[in-house]
Design an enzyme around this catalytic site. Structure first.
Site, PDB file in Angstrom:
ATOM      1  N   CYS A   1      -2.047  -6.257  -6.475  1.00  0.00           N
ATOM      2  CA  CYS A   1      -3.414  -6.923  -6.518  1.00  0.00           C
ATOM      3  C   CYS A   1      -3.578  -6.745  -4.740  1.00  0.00           C
ATOM      4  CB  CYS A   1      -3.296  -8.263  -6.898  1.00  0.00           C
ATOM      5  SG  CYS A   1      -2.388  -8.854  -8.462  1.00  0.00           S
TER       6      CYS A   1
ATOM      7  N   ASP B   1     -25.726   5.769  30.007  1.00  0.00           N
ATOM      8  CA  ASP B   1     -26.626   5.724  29.123  1.00  0.00           C
ATOM      9  C   ASP B   1     -27.796   4.806  29.436  1.00  0.00           C
ATOM     10  OD1 ASP B   1     -27.230   6.256  25.929  1.00  0.00           O
ATOM     11  OD2 ASP B   1     -27.966   4.429  26.344  1.00  0.00           O
TER      12      ASP B   1
END
Length: 496
Positions: A36, A442
């Site tokens: 499970c 950046d």
């Protein structure tokens, strides 16, 4: 190699039905013979009856069957394989991308630079099963998707999922799911209700997940002819091993942490690869709890993380495509990059017939290396960079596939004239889906950091191993139009 699973910690997760661990490990119960997901709603088994496995394939190899109630094969994949850079993680990424189906275990081993025996030993040593068992588990999951979400004849399902014969398909489905293919179809959980030729799938994510935000980001960069964005659904052409496919992605209608995908592949056997690449593009297998815990503990990012929990890093389904697009986008606006990229598409594979505005797959490196780029509108230097990059991708001197060694890929990219640290980092961030990338220099990030009282130097050492997610939070501060969850924009915000 990661340490073995901690049984006590795993059992606590099972006892509390903690869905955050779904996909991280699987719970096998000796008294029932089933495995499970940790959040299974069934009664919690006694600890002495439980064994934990890191993959569904290992549970299947030990003789356990998938639970019909919690459907452990439908959980998001383990985020571990994206975080790690070792050979086991690279092998898992390649297997998910269909390398075993295309080239067999010898091809997988050769791609990783190992012998078959060495690779088998590494995988068995850590996961308990070898590459064939891992690929078999993936075939079983693909088969279940097709059985439960389409009306395709079972023979078509079998070969589309990668099985060599109908008998092998029937035997595997019965062994893994304790039901025949016909029984699974009778108990189907999703109805297609769609157009012939299209498959409708539900792609699960770990909560929290803002599908609308991820799709908005992708849509804002959509290239005409290759991608389309209508404000809700992001569509694009995928270049798959056996021909181009079209995928349409939209938020799950019930508001769950999931995405609805409508796929039209050229050949059904590409379904598993298409799903794997869509999951990577949408960052569905990330662990938002781990990311938010780390970034949210930093005072600089705490408010950003609290305002957008579970923020993801939208990626590209094809790192080679992203690399070319990154070069085209150097020192131009997003709109300019979209226009330049659209002009390349005539070198790509056309669709048999257009789907809306979609007409072509992105050109493969070999075609792009030979293409005449004079009419695209690039400078001479940029044309040379595109040609050099495409040639390097075509001859293998730059490798950016799902199993790429990220450090080696970085070195190979920097060896291409015209590619610098920023472009190399962007390819790692959005092409190779590396969760720990910083974009040096950046401009948008620098403005956000300055407003928050930080700097590039700070960021290069802080926020590990989740710097890619820190990038997304800082971009959201600088360029809020690309995101649904917005904070007040920075002063004199730039669209760069």
């Amino acid at each position: 190699m990661t340490p073995p699973l901690d049984p006590e910690r795993c059992y606590r997760a099972v006892a509390s039905r903690d869905a955050r661990f779904d996909g991280w490990f699987f719970t096998a119960v000796a008294t029932t013979g089933i495995y499970c997901r940790p959040s299974c709603p069934a009664r919690t088994p006694l600890a002495r009856n439980v064994t934990f496995f890191s993959t569904a394939a290992a549970a299947q190899g030990a003789g356990y069957r998938a639970c019909r109630r919690c459907r452990p094969d439908a959980v998001p994949g383990s985020p571990e394989w994206d975080v790690r850079a070792d050979v086991v993680a690279r092998a898992m990424r390649l297997i998910a991308d269909g390398e075993v189906e295309r080239c067999g275990v010898p091809g997988l081993a050769a791609r990783l630079g190992y012998s078959e025996r060495q690779l088998h030993r590494l995988l068995v040593g850590e996961l308990g099963v070898g590459p064939l068992a891992l690929a078999r588990a993936q075939r079983a999951q693909t088969a279940r998707l097709l059985i439960e979400t389409t009306d395709l004849p079972m023979a078509d399902v079998a070969f589309a999922a990668g099985f060599a014969s109908i008998r092998q398909f029937n035997d595997t489905v019965r062994e893994v799911f304790a039901a025949t293919p016909t029984q699974l179809r009778r108990a189907r959980v999703v109805a297609t209700g769609g157009t012939p030729g299209w498959l409708t799938l539900r792609l699960a994510a770990r909560a929290p997940y803002d599908a609308a935000e991820v799709l908005l980001f992708l849509g804002a960069h959509a290239v005409p002819g290759l991608e389309e964005w209508d404000g809700t659904t992001f569509s694009r052409v995928l270049d798959l091993p056996h021909g181009p496919a079209v995928v349409q992605l939209s938020p799950a209608p019930d508001g769950a942490a999931a995405v609805t995908a409508r796929l039209r592949p050229a050949e059904l056997r590409d379904l598993g690869v298409a799903v794997s690449r869509c999951r990577r593009m949408l960052d569905l297998d990330a662990d938002p709890a781990a990311v938010d815990d780390t970034l949210g503990a930093d005072p600089t990012l705490a408010a950003l993380v609290a305002g957008a929990p579970g923020r993801r890093v939208p990626a590209s389904p094809d790192a080679a495509e992203l690399a070319v697009r990154a070069v085209l986008g150097q020192q131009v606006s997003v709109a300019g990059a979209r226009t330049l990229t659209a002009r390349l598409l005539t070198a790509g594979t056309p669709l048999a017939e257009p789907v809306g505005t979609l007409t072509h797959a992105f050109p493969r490196p070999a075609a792009l290396a030979e293409a005449d780029l004079t009419a695209v509108g690039l400078t001479g230097g940029r044309r040379r960079t595109v040609h050099a990059l495409a040639a390097a991708l075509a001859d293998g001197s730059v490798c950016l596939d799902a199993g790429a060694d990220r450090e080696q890929a970085a070195r190979e990219l920097l060896a291409v004239p015209g590619i610098g640290p920023w472009t190399k980092a962007l390819v790692a961030l959005r092409g190779l889906a590396d969760p720990d990338v910083w974009l040096p220099g950046d401009l948008a990030l620098r403005r956000s950091l300055a407003a928050l009282g930080s700097s590039d130097a700070d960021a290069s050492t802080r926020w590990r191993p989740w710097r890619s997610y820190a990038v997304m939070h800082l971009w959201a501060l600088a360029v809020p139009t690309l995101f649904t969850r917005r904070l007040p924009p920075l002063p004199e915000r730039s669209a760069s």
